[in-house]
Scaffold this active site. Sequence first.
Site, PDB file in Angstrom:
ATOM      1  N   PRO A 123       0.791  -1.222   0.000  1.00 28.53           N
ATOM      2  CA  PRO A 123       0.000   0.000   0.000  1.00 28.53           C
ATOM      3  C   PRO A 123       0.831   1.284   0.000  1.00 28.53           C
ATOM      4  CG  PRO A 123      -0.043  -1.053   2.153  1.00 28.53           C
ATOM      5  CD  PRO A 123       0.598  -2.032   1.209  1.00 28.53           C
ATOM      6  N   ASN A 124       0.304   2.252  -0.713  1.00 30.42           N
ATOM      7  CA  ASN A 124       0.854   3.609  -0.813  1.00 30.42           C
ATOM      8  C   ASN A 124       2.128   3.706  -1.642  1.00 30.42           C
ATOM      9  OD1 ASN A 124      -1.160   4.957   0.816  1.00 30.42           O
ATOM     10  ND2 ASN A 124      -0.292   3.845   2.544  1.00 30.42           N
ATOM     11  N   ARG A 148       5.297  11.001  -2.501  1.00 30.97           N
ATOM     12  CA  ARG A 148       5.053  10.647  -1.100  1.00 30.97           C
ATOM     13  C   ARG A 148       6.337  10.795  -0.282  1.00 30.97           C
ATOM     14  NH1 ARG A 148       4.660   4.530   1.244  1.00 30.97           N
ATOM     15  NH2 ARG A 148       4.070   5.134   3.339  1.00 30.97           N
ATOM     16  N   TYR A 208      11.418   8.488   1.191  1.00 30.60           N
ATOM     17  CA  TYR A 208      11.318   7.386   0.220  1.00 30.60           C
ATOM     18  C   TYR A 208      12.008   7.672  -1.117  1.00 30.60           C
ATOM     19  CZ  TYR A 208       7.887   5.712   3.566  1.00 30.60           C
ATOM     20  OH  TYR A 208       7.278   5.280   4.720  1.00 30.60           O
ATOM     21  N   ASN A 216       7.869  -5.656  -0.821  1.00 32.35           N
ATOM     22  CA  ASN A 216       7.817  -4.501   0.067  1.00 32.35           C
ATOM     23  C   ASN A 216       6.359  -4.378   0.473  1.00 32.35           C
ATOM     24  OD1 ASN A 216       7.762  -2.121   1.437  1.00 32.35           O
ATOM     25  ND2 ASN A 216       8.845  -0.922  -0.118  1.00 32.35           N
ATOM     26  N   ALA A 266       3.100  -0.602   4.866  1.00 32.42           N
ATOM     27  CA  ALA A 266       2.640  -0.587   6.263  1.00 32.42           C
ATOM     28  C   ALA A 266       2.116  -1.950   6.724  1.00 32.42           C
ATOM     29  CB  ALA A 266       1.564   0.477   6.439  1.00 32.42           C
ATOM     30  N   HIS A 298       4.009  -4.191   9.242  1.00 31.97           N
ATOM     31  CA  HIS A 298       3.961  -4.032  10.696  1.00 31.97           C
ATOM     32  C   HIS A 298       2.649  -4.502  11.303  1.00 31.97           C
ATOM     33  CE1 HIS A 298       7.268  -1.546   9.416  1.00 31.97           C
ATOM     34  NE2 HIS A 298       6.454  -0.726   8.786  1.00 31.97           N
ATOM     35  N   ASP A 326       1.106 -15.179   7.190  1.00 36.44           N
ATOM     36  CA  ASP A 326       0.643 -16.560   7.025  1.00 36.44           C
ATOM     37  C   ASP A 326       0.709 -16.977   5.561  1.00 36.44           C
ATOM     38  OD1 ASP A 326       0.206 -16.701   9.720  1.00 36.44           O
ATOM     39  OD2 ASP A 326      -1.982 -16.613   9.604  1.00 36.44           O
ATOM     40  N   GLU A 348      12.290  -9.777   1.910  1.00 37.76           N
ATOM     41  CA  GLU A 348      11.579  -8.569   2.361  1.00 37.76           C
ATOM     42  C   GLU A 348      12.452  -7.347   2.076  1.00 37.76           C
ATOM     43  OE1 GLU A 348      10.819  -8.634   6.570  1.00 37.76           O
ATOM     44  OE2 GLU A 348      10.144  -6.546   6.587  1.00 37.76           O
ATOM     45  N   HIS A 407      12.671  -2.852   1.995  1.00 43.90           N
ATOM     46  CA  HIS A 407      12.108  -1.545   2.340  1.00 43.90           C
ATOM     47  C   HIS A 407      13.024  -0.463   1.797  1.00 43.90           C
ATOM     48  CE1 HIS A 407       9.185  -3.364   4.963  1.00 43.90           C
ATOM     49  NE2 HIS A 407      10.154  -4.137   5.414  1.00 43.90           N
ATOM     50  N   LEU A 408      12.414   0.588   1.309  1.00 45.06           N
ATOM     51  CA  LEU A 408      13.189   1.734   0.824  1.00 45.06           C
ATOM     52  C   LEU A 408      13.892   2.418   1.993  1.00 45.06           C
ATOM     53  CD1 LEU A 408      10.309   2.962  -1.443  1.00 45.06           C
ATOM     54  CD2 LEU A 408      12.584   2.444  -2.334  1.00 45.06           C
ATOM     55  N   SER A 409      13.124   2.694   3.054  1.00 48.11           N
ATOM     56  CA  SER A 409      13.698   3.374   4.222  1.00 48.11           C
ATOM     57  C   SER A 409      14.235   2.334   5.197  1.00 48.11           C
ATOM     58  CB  SER A 409      12.611   4.225   4.904  1.00 48.11           C
ATOM     59  OG  SER A 409      11.573   3.391   5.402  1.00 48.11           O
ATOM     60  N   ARG A 439      13.308   4.525  12.372  1.00 52.91           N
ATOM     61  CA  ARG A 439      12.107   5.352  12.312  1.00 52.91           C
ATOM     62  C   ARG A 439      11.238   5.146  13.566  1.00 52.91           C
ATOM     63  NH1 ARG A 439       9.382   4.865   6.696  1.00 52.91           N
ATOM     64  NH2 ARG A 439       8.366   6.723   7.563  1.00 52.91           N
ATOM     65  N   ARG A 471       7.331   0.963  13.432  1.00 50.43           N
ATOM     66  CA  ARG A 471       7.897   0.429  12.176  1.00 50.43           C
ATOM     67  C   ARG A 471       9.042  -0.547  12.434  1.00 50.43           C
ATOM     68  NH1 ARG A 471       5.587   3.730   8.137  1.00 50.43           N
ATOM     69  NH2 ARG A 471       5.190   5.776   8.999  1.00 50.43           N
TER      70      ARG A 471
HETATM   71  C1  DQA Z   1       8.240   1.020   3.745  1.00 53.11           C
HETATM   72  C2  DQA Z   1       8.332   1.281   5.248  1.00 53.11           C
HETATM   73  C3  DQA Z   1       6.961   1.146   5.901  1.00 53.11           C
HETATM   74  O1  DQA Z   1       7.050   1.424   7.294  1.00 53.11           O
HETATM   75  C4  DQA Z   1       6.002   2.128   5.298  1.00 53.11           C
HETATM   76  O2  DQA Z   1       4.712   1.962   5.836  1.00 53.11           O
HETATM   77  C5  DQA Z   1       5.957   2.049   3.807  1.00 53.11           C
HETATM   78  C6  DQA Z   1       7.201   1.895   3.075  1.00 53.11           C
HETATM   79  C7  DQA Z   1       9.588   1.292   3.036  1.00 53.11           C
HETATM   80  O3  DQA Z   1       9.734   0.855   1.907  1.00 53.11           O
HETATM   81  O4  DQA Z   1      10.442   1.976   3.594  1.00 53.11           O
HETATM   82  O5  DQA Z   1       4.912   2.190   3.189  1.00 53.11           O
HETATM   83  O6  DQA Z   1       7.918  -0.342   3.544  1.00 53.11           O
END
Ligand code: DQA
Length: 155
Positions: A22-23, A30, A35, A86, A89, A92, A99, A110, A112-114, A119, A123
Site C-alpha cells: 500500500p501507498n 510521497r 522514500y 515490500n 505498512a 507491521h 501466514d 523482504e 524496504h526503501l527506508s 524510524r 515500524r
Molecule cells: C516502507 C516502510 C513502511 O514502514 C512504510 O509503511 C511504507 C514503506 C519502506 O519501503 O520503507 O509504506 O515499507
Amino acid sequence: MKTARGDLPMAKVKKILVLHGPNLNLLGKRQPEIYGSLTLEQINQKIRSLAREIKIEVEIRQSNYEGELVDWIQGAGQHFGALVINAGAYTHTSIALRDALAAAGIPAVEVHLSNIYKREDFRKRSLIAEVAIGQITGFGVASYLLGLRAAAGYL
Ligand code: DQA
C-alpha cells in the site's frame, strides 16, 4: 523434476514476483525525503533492467489491498520461483500476509526503501521478517535491486 506426464524434465521456474504494498503507488510525491524522488514506474524500470542483465524474468504488481496481496502470494508458487516483497505498512500489521508467505512454498525477500529500524517504534517490528529468507532495508531503490539479486540466488 518431472512434468505432469512424468517423462520430460521440467525447467525450474526462473521467474520472480515483485510485490509492492500500500501507498507505494504514490512514490515520487510521497515523503520524498524518506522514500526518494523516484516514481514507482521508475523503480520498476530499474528492476526490469536488472532482471534482463541477470537473465531472469520478473513480474511486478502493486496493490493497496491486503486481500489482493494475499491472493497473489497464495498463487505465486505455481508460476514463480521466488518473491521480493515490500509490504509497506502491512509489514507491521498483517498476520494474513505473514501466514500467506509462510504457506507460499517459495522463498521471499523482504525489502524496504527506508531503514525501518531508524524510524518510529511501530515500524521497527516486521511481522513478515520471520517468514522471509532475509530483509534488506534502508537502501532506497537499491533495496529492491539487492533483493532481486538475493532472490535470484534461490531460483
Ligand atoms: C516502507 C516502510 C513502511 O514502514 C512504510 O509503511 C511504507 C514503506 C519502506 O519501503 O520503507 O509504506 O515499507
